[in-house]
Enzyme design. Structure first.
Site, PDB file in Angstrom:
ATOM      1  N   ASP A   1      -4.134 -12.090   4.478  1.00  0.00           N
ATOM      2  CA  ASP A   1      -3.996 -13.338   5.233  1.00  0.00           C
ATOM      3  C   ASP A   1      -3.216 -13.061   6.523  1.00  0.00           C
ATOM      4  O   ASP A   1      -2.049 -13.411   6.644  1.00  0.00           O
ATOM      5  CB  ASP A   1      -3.283 -14.387   4.372  1.00  0.00           C
ATOM      6  CG  ASP A   1      -3.228 -15.740   5.052  1.00  0.00           C
ATOM      7  OD1 ASP A   1      -4.056 -16.006   5.939  1.00  0.00           O
ATOM      8  OD2 ASP A   1      -2.329 -16.525   4.697  1.00  0.00           O
TER       9      ASP A   1
ATOM     10  N   ARG B   1      -5.464  -4.017   8.879  1.00  0.00           N
ATOM     11  CA  ARG B   1      -4.235  -3.407   8.359  1.00  0.00           C
ATOM     12  C   ARG B   1      -4.075  -2.040   9.018  1.00  0.00           C
ATOM     13  O   ARG B   1      -4.813  -1.105   8.718  1.00  0.00           O
ATOM     14  CB  ARG B   1      -4.286  -3.257   6.842  1.00  0.00           C
ATOM     15  CG  ARG B   1      -3.061  -2.536   6.259  1.00  0.00           C
ATOM     16  CD  ARG B   1      -3.069  -2.539   4.738  1.00  0.00           C
ATOM     17  NE  ARG B   1      -4.253  -1.927   4.177  1.00  0.00           N
ATOM     18  CZ  ARG B   1      -4.338  -0.649   3.790  1.00  0.00           C
ATOM     19  NH1 ARG B   1      -3.295   0.153   3.896  1.00  0.00           N
ATOM     20  NH2 ARG B   1      -5.459  -0.177   3.281  1.00  0.00           N
TER      21      ARG B   1
ATOM     22  N   CYS C   1       0.820  -1.218   0.000  1.00  0.00           N
ATOM     23  CA  CYS C   1       0.000   0.000   0.000  1.00  0.00           C
ATOM     24  C   CYS C   1       0.854   1.268   0.000  1.00  0.00           C
ATOM     25  O   CYS C   1       0.328   2.364  -0.169  1.00  0.00           O
ATOM     26  CB  CYS C   1      -0.957   0.012   1.192  1.00  0.00           C
ATOM     27  SG  CYS C   1      -0.166   0.274   2.792  1.00  0.00           S
TER      28      CYS C   1
ATOM     29  N   HIS D   1      -0.962  11.571  15.832  1.00  0.00           N
ATOM     30  CA  HIS D   1      -1.507  10.818  14.697  1.00  0.00           C
ATOM     31  C   HIS D   1      -0.469   9.826  14.187  1.00  0.00           C
ATOM     32  O   HIS D   1       0.688  10.181  13.965  1.00  0.00           O
ATOM     33  CB  HIS D   1      -1.881  11.793  13.575  1.00  0.00           C
ATOM     34  CG  HIS D   1      -2.297  11.141  12.302  1.00  0.00           C
ATOM     35  ND1 HIS D   1      -3.537  10.573  12.139  1.00  0.00           N
ATOM     36  CD2 HIS D   1      -1.638  10.969  11.137  1.00  0.00           C
ATOM     37  CE1 HIS D   1      -3.623  10.080  10.913  1.00  0.00           C
ATOM     38  NE2 HIS D   1      -2.479  10.309  10.287  1.00  0.00           N
TER      39      HIS D   1
ATOM     40  N   HIS E   1      -4.041   5.074   9.948  1.00  0.00           N
ATOM     41  CA  HIS E   1      -5.414   4.575   9.974  1.00  0.00           C
ATOM     42  C   HIS E   1      -5.411   3.048  10.049  1.00  0.00           C
ATOM     43  O   HIS E   1      -4.418   2.412   9.692  1.00  0.00           O
ATOM     44  CB  HIS E   1      -6.179   5.024   8.730  1.00  0.00           C
ATOM     45  CG  HIS E   1      -6.437   6.480   8.697  1.00  0.00           C
ATOM     46  ND1 HIS E   1      -5.513   7.387   8.212  1.00  0.00           N
ATOM     47  CD2 HIS E   1      -7.501   7.217   9.113  1.00  0.00           C
ATOM     48  CE1 HIS E   1      -6.007   8.615   8.329  1.00  0.00           C
ATOM     49  NE2 HIS E   1      -7.205   8.532   8.866  1.00  0.00           N
TER      50      HIS E   1
ATOM     51  N   CYS F   1      -2.261   0.932   8.841  1.00  0.00           N
ATOM     52  CA  CYS F   1      -1.475   1.628   7.820  1.00  0.00           C
ATOM     53  C   CYS F   1      -0.858   2.847   8.512  1.00  0.00           C
ATOM     54  O   CYS F   1      -1.544   3.841   8.768  1.00  0.00           O
ATOM     55  CB  CYS F   1      -2.421   2.034   6.698  1.00  0.00           C
ATOM     56  SG  CYS F   1      -1.615   2.815   5.305  1.00  0.00           S
TER      57      CYS F   1
END
Length: 136
Positions: free
Chosen positions: A117, A123, A69, A106, A109, A125
Site C-alpha cells: 500500500d 519496492r 523483506c 550497485h 533492486h 529493496c
C-alpha cells in the site's frame, strides 16, 4: 560494472582503497548483504539516504516503508535521475537492478506489483551498506 561514463570516476584500486571489503563487494561487485543485518533495515530515523560510495542523495526517509523483506525498502527515489536501472538476469530470474546514477554503484533492486500500500506500488529493496543516513 557498466561501461557508462559517470560523473564520479575512480579506478578499481581507488574504489578498493575508499571502501571496506564488504562495501566494495556490494557497491562495486553487485553483491547483496544478508537479510536482516543492515543498519538501516528497521530504522525510522528521519533524513536523507546517500550513496556510500559517492555521497549522492538517493532516498528520503518519508518514502521508506516496512516491507518485512530483510532490507530497507523505499517506494521512490528522490528523483528519477538519481538512480539508473539495469536489467539483471542473474540467479535465473529477471530483475531490475538499481544503481547510483552519479557513480554506477550497485544499490539493490526494484520490484513492482507486489501489493504494498504505497503511492507507486514499487519496492526499492536497497542494501543498507550501499547508503549513509544523514539525519534531518
Amino acid at each position: 560494472m557498466s561501461e557508462q561514463k559517470y560523473e564520479v570516476q575512480r579506478t578499481d584500486a581507488e574504489w578498493r582503497e575508499l571502501l571496506t571489503p564488504a562495501e566494495y563487494q556490494v557497491l562495486r561487485q553487485a553483491g547483496t548483504e544478508r537479510p536482516g543485518i543492515g543498519e538501516y533495515t528497521n530504522t525510522t530515523t528521519e533524513g536523507v539516504y546517500s550513496c556510500r560510495a559517492c555521497g549522492a542523495e538517493l532516498f528520503r526517509s518519508d518514502t521508506k516503508f516496512e516491507s518485512h523483506c530483510g532490507w530497507p525498502s523505499f517506494y521512490a527515489p528522490l528523483a528519477d535521475d538519481r538512480v539508473e536501472y539495469i536489467e539483471d538476469t542473474s540467479l535465473g530470474m529477471k530483475r531490475i537492478e538499481v544503481r547510483c546514477a552519479r557513480c554506477g554503484s550497485h544499490l539493490g533492486h526494484v520490484f513492482e506489483g507486489e501489493g504494498y500500500d504505497t503511492p507507486t506500488d514499487q519496492r526499492y529493496c536497497i542494501n543498507s551498506i550501499s547508503m549513509r543516513l544523514t539525519e534531518d
